[in-house]
Design a protein around this motif. Structure first.
Motif, PDB file in Angstrom:
ATOM      1  N   ALA A 155      37.594  41.078  41.307  1.00 30.35           N
ATOM      2  CA  ALA A 155      36.372  41.729  41.770  1.00 30.35           C
ATOM      3  C   ALA A 155      36.603  42.542  43.014  1.00 30.35           C
ATOM      4  N   ASP A 156      35.874  43.700  43.127  1.00 31.63           N
ATOM      5  CA  ASP A 156      35.945  44.471  44.348  1.00 31.63           C
ATOM      6  C   ASP A 156      34.694  44.261  45.207  1.00 31.63           C
ATOM      7  N   THR A 157      33.794  43.410  44.702  1.00 38.79           N
ATOM      8  CA  THR A 157      32.622  43.047  45.498  1.00 38.79           C
ATOM      9  C   THR A 157      33.004  41.862  46.372  1.00 38.79           C
ATOM     10  N   PRO A 158      32.953  42.014  47.685  1.00 42.99           N
ATOM     11  CA  PRO A 158      33.478  40.993  48.597  1.00 42.99           C
ATOM     12  C   PRO A 158      32.953  39.595  48.337  1.00 42.99           C
ATOM     13  N   GLU A 159      31.643  39.471  48.061  1.00 39.59           N
ATOM     14  CA  GLU A 159      31.092  38.120  47.915  1.00 39.59           C
ATOM     15  C   GLU A 159      31.565  37.423  46.645  1.00 39.59           C
ATOM     16  N   TYR A 160      32.038  38.193  45.658  1.00 36.24           N
ATOM     17  CA  TYR A 160      32.511  37.569  44.424  1.00 36.24           C
ATOM     18  C   TYR A 160      34.040  37.414  44.373  1.00 36.24           C
ATOM     19  N   LYS A 161      34.750  38.248  45.097  1.00 37.93           N
ATOM     20  CA  LYS A 161      36.219  38.187  45.053  1.00 37.93           C
ATOM     21  C   LYS A 161      36.723  36.800  45.433  1.00 37.93           C
ATOM     22  N   ASP A 162      36.089  36.212  46.440  1.00 37.82           N
ATOM     23  CA  ASP A 162      36.569  34.915  46.912  1.00 37.82           C
ATOM     24  C   ASP A 162      36.192  33.768  45.981  1.00 37.82           C
ATOM     25  N   THR A 163      35.356  34.067  44.982  1.00 37.56           N
ATOM     26  CA  THR A 163      34.964  33.006  44.040  1.00 37.56           C
ATOM     27  C   THR A 163      35.898  32.919  42.841  1.00 37.56           C
TER      28      THR A 163
ATOM     29  N   ASP B  31      48.235  37.645  29.105  1.00 34.17           N
ATOM     30  CA  ASP B  31      47.345  38.806  29.189  1.00 34.17           C
ATOM     31  C   ASP B  31      45.927  38.430  28.734  1.00 34.17           C
ATOM     32  N   ILE B  32      45.848  37.642  27.700  1.00 30.35           N
ATOM     33  CA  ILE B  32      44.551  37.215  27.174  1.00 30.35           C
ATOM     34  C   ILE B  32      43.894  36.202  28.108  1.00 30.35           C
ATOM     35  N   ARG B  33      44.671  35.236  28.564  1.00 37.38           N
ATOM     36  CA  ARG B  33      44.080  34.113  29.290  1.00 37.38           C
ATOM     37  C   ARG B  33      43.878  34.378  30.785  1.00 37.38           C
ATOM     38  N   LYS B  34      44.316  35.523  31.297  1.00 40.23           N
ATOM     39  CA  LYS B  34      44.036  35.830  32.707  1.00 40.23           C
ATOM     40  C   LYS B  34      42.539  35.735  32.986  1.00 40.23           C
ATOM     41  N   ASP B  35      41.745  36.279  32.076  1.00 38.03           N
ATOM     42  CA  ASP B  35      40.294  36.289  32.271  1.00 38.03           C
ATOM     43  C   ASP B  35      39.763  34.872  32.427  1.00 38.03           C
ATOM     44  N   ALA B  36      40.144  33.976  31.547  1.00 41.08           N
ATOM     45  CA  ALA B  36      39.658  32.598  31.617  1.00 41.08           C
ATOM     46  C   ALA B  36      40.204  31.885  32.846  1.00 41.08           C
ATOM     47  N   LEU B  37      41.461  32.105  33.150  1.00 45.06           N
ATOM     48  CA  LEU B  37      42.071  31.442  34.298  1.00 45.06           C
ATOM     49  C   LEU B  37      41.434  31.877  35.612  1.00 45.06           C
TER      50      LEU B  37
ATOM     51  N   GLY C   2      34.679  28.843  35.061  1.00 49.20           N
ATOM     52  CA  GLY C   2      34.488  27.682  35.920  1.00 49.20           C
ATOM     53  C   GLY C   2      35.316  26.538  35.379  1.00 49.20           C
ATOM     54  N   ASP C   3      34.848  25.319  35.555  1.00 50.38           N
ATOM     55  CA  ASP C   3      35.600  24.160  35.067  1.00 50.38           C
ATOM     56  C   ASP C   3      35.328  23.978  33.581  1.00 50.38           C
ATOM     57  N   THR C   4      35.908  24.857  32.788  1.00 42.44           N
ATOM     58  CA  THR C   4      35.697  24.827  31.344  1.00 42.44           C
ATOM     59  C   THR C   4      36.881  24.198  30.639  1.00 42.44           C
TER      60      THR C   4
ATOM     61  N   LYS D  22      26.530  36.080  32.158  1.00 43.29           N
ATOM     62  CA  LYS D  22      26.160  34.661  32.088  1.00 43.29           C
ATOM     63  C   LYS D  22      27.331  33.761  32.428  1.00 43.29           C
ATOM     64  N   ARG D  23      28.517  34.088  31.879  1.00 47.05           N
ATOM     65  CA  ARG D  23      29.682  33.223  32.150  1.00 47.05           C
ATOM     66  C   ARG D  23      29.950  33.124  33.642  1.00 47.05           C
TER      67      ARG D  23
END
Length: 968
Positions: A3-11, A774-780, A784-786, A961-962
């Motif tokens: 993320a390039d939005t500061p408040e979300y990058k750290d999450t 490449d596929i699992r970067k998004d999930a990783l 959350g704790d999925t 939502k995710r």
């Protein structure tokens, strides 16, 4: 995917690792070496492996006389990969490095030092001289040991085996005494390869073949038998004019067509005269006449000459009756048929000097005529005996190994007496000493031999009664060959070889510890002293003082004791062929040491292909003479090292690659990876461009490991997911691991390092980095704790343990670095870890078949999106929501069951079985799958960057939502 939005990058769950992208191997590798030495890793492996099935790779000893070259590195790295892989697969893999310390190369170096100081070796006390040799070897052992360790070679470095250790010298002498006592040792006089420069006999393994320009002459032997042929000349051809003074016979082939030829005319400057008559093989007559400068019109064929007619002739030596010859060559020359004559080149007749040719020697030995034909004209320095008429004091080679004055003197004398028909020069392959690089000669000298066709008589007859029988049977029944062609090479060599020349006329080595009776003949039954009590005294002295004890004052009296009169016995002062030393190493390494082989036999000998005539060969002969069979169960051979263009490396050409230079620039792991990637059964090329390519492969592999480390940060056992609960993609990875585990173990057992590495490299870079990661970067990063994220991290942990241990035998430093990044600690090391067992139920062929279809369809989608990216329609695949038309119903069902948009890294995807429109993208190699590009609908999630319709409708602004759920 960040993320390039500061408040979300750290999450985001971004990767966390201190593992650097740049390896810095040249600087860091010595740190790991020091660490391994500190924790005593080799001995800890032995403790860990107690009770396991042992695996012993017996080290062929390098020679202790110089810095390592790239061939040394190739050899030792291969050995290390064998040992480490066997250890990590559950064996007790032992490796005791060793050195060959005796022999001429070291002795030659000390002699050179003496010559520079104006000292004469023969005037120096032999024990003092031997001590100088020992000191020289000892210094190079320390240097080479450090150079080998720098390559990451594991082994018992603090206690190697040395052929010059006192106990080793004692056991070498003991092994020799077995030949003495079992009746295979004898003294004989026969032609052996002799180095006039080094003044010693040489074995075939001690010579190399180089082009040499030699004199070539056509010599006339007058027919003396009364009759039609009297006065004609039998013509011989030779490339060794220096053997003419030792000629005792001429032989012919009884199946060839011969004729009588007469000269009718001659040009100027021709040694033939009108009326001269020559006996020649018909097939070669024209060529001989041309060499004599006679045109076809200047000679004629007079008549046939049968083999029966030839056999009734008597010949004279061309120097017979020469003024000043003192009758040296006046006896008639023997003239008979022999089966080694050919009509491929020459004249159809062969001149025989049995003192300088093995075929001639064997012919006259079998005829019982050796006493009549053996000469002793050539001395140990290659000079003719001083009283030889015309040629006394002339040398075959000068002191620098170049052409001496003997050949010219002989040719000139033959011209003078009218004995020459033609002369010239020829370039041909010729044996040279691999030490002095000077040509060798065949010379008849008294030497000590091991008879390889004589029954040994020791009762160890399971593989045969003679050394040759035992060796040939061992090759076929006991030994596994890698590659299999090695079997044929050694078999043919041993099948055809003569008796083994054991003696050398030098000083630095283990002496032939035997005594001969004064005045007795070698054929007398009591010529050799065979006394166990004498042998025991010799061995006890060698154990205490080393082989120097043989040369100390009073040695003969000391060893004979009160049992034998010293005046009746002579002590033999020749030394053993160094190949006997190294061939005996199985006795003092495999059999004598606690950490040797449990049954005295090595699981593997591993050397270059030249050792079929070297160490593999001598070890086989030596062991077959002492223990009745081969000392090894397996033999692996590798090729030679060449430059990038396939040329042999040479300092003069400037195309050598020194291991030290590679480790300084790239690190030892790059050199090890070069070995691991290569087909070692053929010759291996190396150079700057090849090393750059290896370094690139290394970088890609390192990035794979770095990704895993980052994604596994803070992984706990509580995060682990059972395979049954994992998504299909993770279970497909487990399936691939189960397949690869079989490939790796089978490959390592077959020493197929190239095959193993290629499979692992493709898996890591193609199936993991370019597909699964490449596929699992998004999930990783974004889940959350999925279960999906925890399953992915569980698989990454499983991958980590397998890839690090699978690759550790090759990339010893890098896998240690990777391991310690996750598991730091003073006692931690990947090399103390075995390859994990892989559950058989991870294999799932139906799942693999399904995912093969998924991956094929994915290739079509990613190719279609790449077209849009290239045309700058989109910047990233998440901007797309393509429509995928799938013709095959089974494939369509498979794609609909796996969240295909995540597999293709798109924000959405539409799967349909409808017919493909004309404008759809088609990838030729994926039939039945077409793609129509559509943009994703909705807004871009500021946390995961997917474009989805629901973005902005959740509690956390700008999220899907995710991501909203992940933020809580």
């Amino acid at each position: 995917m960040c993320a390039d939005t500061p408040e979300y990058k750290d999450t985001l769950n971004l990767p966390q690792t201190a593992f650097p992208m740049r390896a810095g191997l040249p600087k860091r590798e010595p740190e790991w070496l020091a660490r391994w030495e500190k924790i005593g890793i080799y001995d800890r492996l032995r403790d860990k492996a107690e009770g396991r099935k042992p695996f012993t790779l017996h080290d062929g000893p390098p020679y202790a006389n110089g810095h390592l070259h790239i061939g040394h590195a190739l050899n030792k790295i291969l050995k290390d990969m064998v040992v480490r892989s066997q250890q990590m697969m559950g064996r007790d893999a032992r490796y005791i490095p060793g050195w060959d310390c005796h022999g001429l190369p070291i002795e030659w170096k000390i002699e050179e030092q003496y010559r520079k100081k104006g000292k004469n070796k023969d005037e120096v006390d032999i024990v003092d001289f031997r001590q100088e040799c020992r000191k020289f070897a000892d210094g190079w052992i320390d240097i080479q040991r450090d150079e080998f360790k720098r390559l990451g070679i594991t082994g018992k470095w603090e206690k190697p085996y040395l052929t010059m250790d006192f106990r080793a010298e004692r056991i070498i002498a003991e092994e020799f005494q077995k030949f003495l006592m079992n009746g295979t040792l004898y003294q004989g006089s026969k032609p052996v390869m002799w180095s006039p420069i080094e003044k010693t006999a040489l074995a075939e393994a001690e010579v190399e073949y180089h082009d040499k320009e030699s004199f070539t002459i056509w010599v006339k032997f007058p027919v003396t038998t009364e009759g039609d042929l009297q006065g004609a000349n039998v013509v011989i051809w030779t490339t060794t004019p220096w053997t003419i003074p030792s000629n005792k016979a001429v032989v012919f082939g009884d199946s060839f067509a011969y004729g009588l030829y007469e000269v009718t005319d001659t040009p100027e400057e021709c040694w033939a005269k009108p009326g001269d008559r020559f006996l020649l093989a018909d097939k070669l007559a024209g060529d001989v006449m041309a060499k004599a400068r006679l045109e076809d019109s200047m000679w004629k064929r007079v008549r046939d000459v049968s083999a029966e007619e030839l056999s009734g002739l008597s010949l004279a030596h061309p120097l017979a009756g020469a003024e000043g010859s003192n009758g040296e060559w006046d006896d008639p020359r023997d003239f008979r048929a022999a089966d080694f004559v050919t009509d491929e080149e020459g004249t159809g007749f062969v001149h025989c000097a049995p003192s300088h040719g093995m075929e001639e020697f064997e012919l006259y030995r079998d005829l019982g005529m050796l006493e009549q034909v053996i000469t002793y004209n050539v001395m140990d320095d290659g000079g003719f005996r001083a009283d030889l008429p015309f040629f006394g004091g002339k040398y075959i080679l000068d002191r620098k190994g170049k052409e001496g004055n003997a050949n010219k003197a002989i040719i000139d004398k033959l011209v003078e007496v009218g004995g020459l028909l033609a002369r010239g020069k020829i370039k041909h392959s010729y044996p040279h000493s691999w030490r002095s690089k000077a040509p060798v000669i065949y010379r008849n000298t008294p030497q000590w031999f091991a008879a390889i066709d004589r029954e040994v008589g020791d009762g160890q007859d399971q593989y045969g009664k003679t050394i040759r029988e035992r060796a040939l049977t061992s090759i076929d029944q006991l030994v596994t060959w890698t590659p299999k062609t090695g079997r044929n090479r050694l078999y043919s060599m041993i099948e055809a070889r003569p008796d083994w020349v054991l003696s050398r006329q030098r000083a630095w080595g283990v002496p032939l510890t035997c005594f001969v009776k004064k005045g007795a003949m070698p054929t007398d039954p009591d010529y050799l002293l065979r006394d166990e009590a004498v042998n025991a005294r010799i061995l006890a002295a060698f154990e205490e003082e080393g082989a120097d004890a043989w040369y100390k004052p009073g040695a003969k009296e000391r060893f004979l004791g009160n049992d034998h009169d010293p005046d009746q016995w002579e002590k033999v002062d020749d030394i053993l062929d160094v190949w006997f030393d190294s061939g005996s190493t199985h006795a003092f390494v495999l059999r004598d040491r606690e950490d040797g082989s449990d049954d005295g036999i090595a699981d593997l000998y591993l050397e270059g292909t030249d050792q079929h005539r070297g160490w593999f060969h001598s070890s086989m002969l030596q062991a077959c003479g002492t223990i009745g069979h081969a000392p090894y169960r397996g033999v692996l051979t590798h090729g030679f090292t060449l430059d990038e263009k396939g040329n042999k490396m040479s300092k003069s050409l400037g195309n050598t690659v020194a291991p030290e230079d590679v480790t300084k620039q790239y690190g030892a792991d790059i050199l090890r990876l070069w070995v691991g990637q290569a087909d070692y059964t053929a010759d291996l090329r190396i150079g700057p461009e090849i090393l750059k390519g290896v370094a690139d492969s290394y970088r890609r592999l390192r990035n794979t490991m770095r990704f895993m480390l980052g994604a596994l940060a803070h992984f706990e056992e509580s995060d682990r997911v059972d395979p049954a609960e994992m998504p299909e993609l993770e279970r497909w990875v487990l399936h691939r691991l189960a397949e690869l585990d079989h490939v790796v173990r089978k490959g390592y057992d077959a020493y197929d390092f190239q095959g193993v590495f290629q499979q692992l490299f493709n898996f890591a870079t193609v199936e993991l980095s370019a597909f699964y990661f490449d596929i699992r970067k998004d999930a990783l990063y974004c889940d959350g704790d999925t279960v999906r994220r925890r399953a992915a991290r569980t698989v990454l942990d499983i991958l980590f343990h397998r890839l690090t241990t699978w690759l550790a035998p090759v990339l010893v430093f890098t896998m240690e670095e990777v391991w310690l990044e996750r598991f730091p600690g003073e006692e931690s090391s990947v090399h103390l870890t075995d390859i994990p067992e892989t559950p058989a139920d991870w294999l799932d062929e139906p799942l693999a078949a399904k995912w093969a279809m998924v991956r094929r369809a994915r290739r079509a989608v990613t190719a279609a999106l790449e077209v849009q990216r290239t045309e700058k329609v989109i910047g990233a695949s998440l901007e797309a929501a393509p429509v995928v038309h799938v013709r095959d119903g089974e494939m369509l069902a498979a794609l609909k069951s796996v969240n295909f948009e995540d597999i293709c890294i798109t924000s959405d995807i539409v799967l349909t079985g409808d017919p493909s429109p004309d404008e759809a993208y088609r990838l030729p190699e994926v039939e039945g799958v077409t793609v129509v590009f559509e943009r994703a609908a909705g807004e871009k999630c500021q946390r995961c960057w997917k474009i989805l319709p629901d973005v902005g409708s959740h509690a956390h602004p700008g999220t899907c939502k995710r991501c909203n759920d992940a933020l809580g």
